[in-house]
Motif scaffolding. Structure first.
Motif, PDB file in Angstrom:
ATOM      1  N   ASP A   1       0.841  -1.200   0.000  1.00 42.73           N
ATOM      2  CA  ASP A   1       0.000   0.000   0.000  1.00 42.73           C
ATOM      3  C   ASP A   1       0.877   1.251   0.000  1.00 42.73           C
ATOM      4  O   ASP A   1       1.925   1.294   0.659  1.00 42.73           O
TER       5      ASP A   1
ATOM      6  N   ASP B   1      -9.826   5.927   5.209  1.00 41.60           N
ATOM      7  CA  ASP B   1      -9.183   4.608   5.251  1.00 41.60           C
ATOM      8  C   ASP B   1     -10.218   3.484   5.299  1.00 41.60           C
ATOM      9  O   ASP B   1     -11.356   3.692   5.700  1.00 41.60           O
ATOM     10  N   THR B   2      -9.755   2.336   4.934  1.00 41.12           N
ATOM     11  CA  THR B   2     -10.537   1.081   4.983  1.00 41.12           C
ATOM     12  C   THR B   2     -11.923   1.230   4.347  1.00 41.12           C
ATOM     13  O   THR B   2     -12.896   0.639   4.815  1.00 41.12           O
TER      14      THR B   2
ATOM     15  N   TYR C   1     -12.644  -0.098   1.844  1.00 46.00           N
ATOM     16  CA  TYR C   1     -12.885  -1.435   1.278  1.00 46.00           C
ATOM     17  C   TYR C   1     -13.371  -2.427   2.332  1.00 46.00           C
ATOM     18  O   TYR C   1     -13.365  -3.621   2.117  1.00 46.00           O
TER      19      TYR C   1
ATOM     20  N   ASN D   1     -11.948   7.308  -1.388  1.00 49.95           N
ATOM     21  CA  ASN D   1     -10.546   6.926  -1.513  1.00 49.95           C
ATOM     22  C   ASN D   1     -10.290   6.565  -2.960  1.00 49.95           C
ATOM     23  O   ASN D   1     -10.647   5.485  -3.431  1.00 49.95           O
TER      24      ASN D   1
ATOM     25  N   ASP E   1      -8.148   3.424  -3.661  1.00 50.21           N
ATOM     26  CA  ASP E   1      -8.715   2.102  -3.377  1.00 50.21           C
ATOM     27  C   ASP E   1     -10.078   1.870  -4.036  1.00 50.21           C
ATOM     28  O   ASP E   1     -10.660   0.802  -3.867  1.00 50.21           O
TER      29      ASP E   1
HETATM   30  C1  LIG Z   1      -2.868   3.080   8.693  1.00 49.35           C
HETATM   31  N1  LIG Z   1      -2.193   1.944   8.138  1.00 49.35           N
HETATM   32  C2  LIG Z   1      -0.842   2.338   7.773  1.00 49.35           C
HETATM   33  C3  LIG Z   1      -2.129   0.871   9.104  1.00 49.35           C
HETATM   34  C4  LIG Z   1      -2.895   1.373   7.044  1.00 49.35           C
HETATM   35  C5  LIG Z   1      -3.026   2.192   5.859  1.00 49.35           C
HETATM   36  C6  LIG Z   1      -4.080   1.659   4.928  1.00 49.35           C
HETATM   37  C7  LIG Z   1      -4.071   2.389   3.688  1.00 49.35           C
HETATM   38  C8  LIG Z   1      -5.159   2.029   2.763  1.00 49.35           C
HETATM   39  N2  LIG Z   1      -4.914   2.514   1.436  1.00 49.35           N
HETATM   40  C9  LIG Z   1      -6.467   2.631   3.228  1.00 49.35           C
HETATM   41  O1  LIG Z   1      -6.732   3.773   2.882  1.00 49.35           O
HETATM   42  O2  LIG Z   1      -7.206   1.981   3.915  1.00 49.35           O
END
Ligand SMILES: C[N+](C)(C)CCCC[C@H](N)C(=O)O
Ligand SMILES: O=C(O)CCC(=O)C(=O)O
Ligand SMILES: [Fe+2]
Length: 412
Positions: A222, A235-236, A238, A325, A328
């Motif tokens: 990532d 984040d997350t 997905y 995002n 993603d």
């Molecule tokens: C925070 N940490 C570095 C653990 C995870 C980062 C996740 C990044 C992922 N592209 C998203 O946006 O979910």
């Protein structure tokens, strides 16, 4: 808007039936009700498909099954556990009260089997659709960088935060209003970061671990694990349920750049709503996918989350979650071609809003300064950087943060 229109239409038809139903003994009533300090007139009518109540400045409509279902008598409701005893499946869907009476503070309905329900009038106001529609589930202050900076949000400090509930309350109040909050003077360790987050909620373990600490070593598949700049995102996205809160603590940085970007997604969403309700509707209606595919070393993950960019409550159009995002976002295959173009236009408008410099808040995270971000509302990003930079943190379960806030008397 179709669903909303349906709601409105249903309400409209209820209102248009003005003559009372069947052979109820008293079908229209009026009473001067003593409600707190002021005198309130209370008028009611048994309409064909609902009970109409005018009280406390509101015209409310209560469905009859709803009224039976919400009986708070000892046999229907356990006030010790706050759970319903009544089997909703046993209510006649055509039920109507046989008797109606109103006194200063209460409405009494008698049901065909003789059971009497007492409803406090203030309780009805608070719990009616019409009463609820007027208020936000979560009061918020939407911000751009100037609004946030001028608000001079009081920061809280580790020592007091850990020992004093009032300080925790101040912190959570800031967090609920602005979607971000800081704790200062935290020891620059993963352990102390964990301690500070546990004061707020339960840590949500994910594929990234429980407490995580990362640097630009590409140890995971990532872009976060590089030195590259990151456009604002949630984040997350997905996950079927994206993580509610993200915690960041920069433990060290020897180099340049690496500032953190923070943008209030709800402020931008609101601008879209004001300027183009059709675009807002598209973003809140059209489901899209986000996806995380990782095949790196011993990490093998495939996550898919499906949902619209803006998640709104249909009865008041209040946004409660944004999924944004662009890294993603998965292949769009859930949208017919004639909608895709309009969706891209709407998405562009939101993107333009999010990227307006005046909406961007830039902060340089330093050891000691822990940042909590509402990942359902506030987007984050970062500036590219040089040198060794180590960030630790975790995700928190949203329900538990809100639970802590409510237990301290905050509206959440
Ligand atoms: C925070 N940490 C570095 C653990 C995870 C980062 C996740 C990044 C992922 N592209 C998203 O946006 O979910
Ligand atoms: O490195 C940063 O400041 C943030 C990276 C990021 O977006 C993340 O870890 O979720
Ligand atoms: Fe991120």
């Amino acid at each position: 808007m179709a669903l909303l229109q349906m709601f409105l239409k249903l309400r409209g038809s209820a209102q248009s039936v003005t003559r009372a139903w069947g052979c109820a003994p008293a079908m229209v009533g009026s009473k001067r009700c003593q409600h707190t300090a002021r005198q309130d007139t209370c008028n009611w009518q048994l309409l064909d498909d609902c009970f109409e109540l005018r009280y406390g400045g509101l015209v409310m409509h209560f469905n009859y099954v709803w009224l039976r279902d919400h009986c708070r008598s000892a046999s229907c409701f356990n006030s010790k556990t706050n759970q319903r005893n009544l089997d909703t499946g046993s209510i006649d869907l055509d039920i109507r009260p046989t008797k109606t009476r109103v006194d200063e503070e209460n409405l009494f309905l008698t049901w065909p089997d003789g059971h009497i329900t007492r409803y406090n009038l203030a309780w009805l106001v608070k719990n009616s659709y019409e009463g609820q529609k007027l208020s936000a589930i979560q009061p918020r202050i939407l911000w751009n960088s100037e609004i946030y900076t001028n608000a001079k949000v009081p920061s809280v400090s580790w020592e007091k935060f850990m020992s004093c509930d009032e300080e925790l309350k101040t912190f959570l109040n800031n967090f609920l209003l602005y979607g971000i909050a800081f704790v200062e003077d935290v020891p620059a360790t993963i352990d102390a970061t964990e301690t500070v987050t546990k004061r707020v909620s339960i840590i949500r373990e994910t594929i990234y671990g429980r407490m995580w600490s990362f640097t630009s070593d590409f140890s995971r598949g990532d872009t976060a694990y590089t030195k590259l700049a990151l456009d604002c995102h949630t984040d997350t996205s997905y996950f079927q349920e994206p993580c509610g809160i993200q915690v960041f603590h920069c433990l060290r940085h020897e180099g340049t750049g690496g500032r953190t970007l923070i943008v209030d997604g709800f402020y931008s969403a609101n601008k879209v709503l004001e300027r183009s309700p059709e675009n807002f509707e598209l973003l809140s209606r059209v489901p899209i996918k986000h996806e995380f595919i990782e095949n790196l070393g011993n990490h093998s993950n495939h996550m898919i989350g499906i949902g619209p960019v803006l998640n709104v409550y249909p009865w008041n159009n209040e946004v409660y979650m944004i999924r944004y995002n662009n890294y993603d976002r998965a292949v769009i295959n859930t949208v017919p071609h004639n909608v895709v173009q309009r969706w891209y236009v709407a998405h562009r408008q939101l993107t333009d809003e999010l990227r307006k410099p005046e909406n961007e808040l830039w902060v340089k995270l330093k050891p000691g300064k822990v940042l909590f971000i509402d990942n359902w509302r506030v987007l984050h990003g970062r500036e590219s950087f040089t040198g060794l930079r180590q960030l630790c943190g975790c995700y928190l379960t949203r329900d538990d943060v809100l639970n802590t806030a409510r237990s301290l008397g905050l509206q959440a």
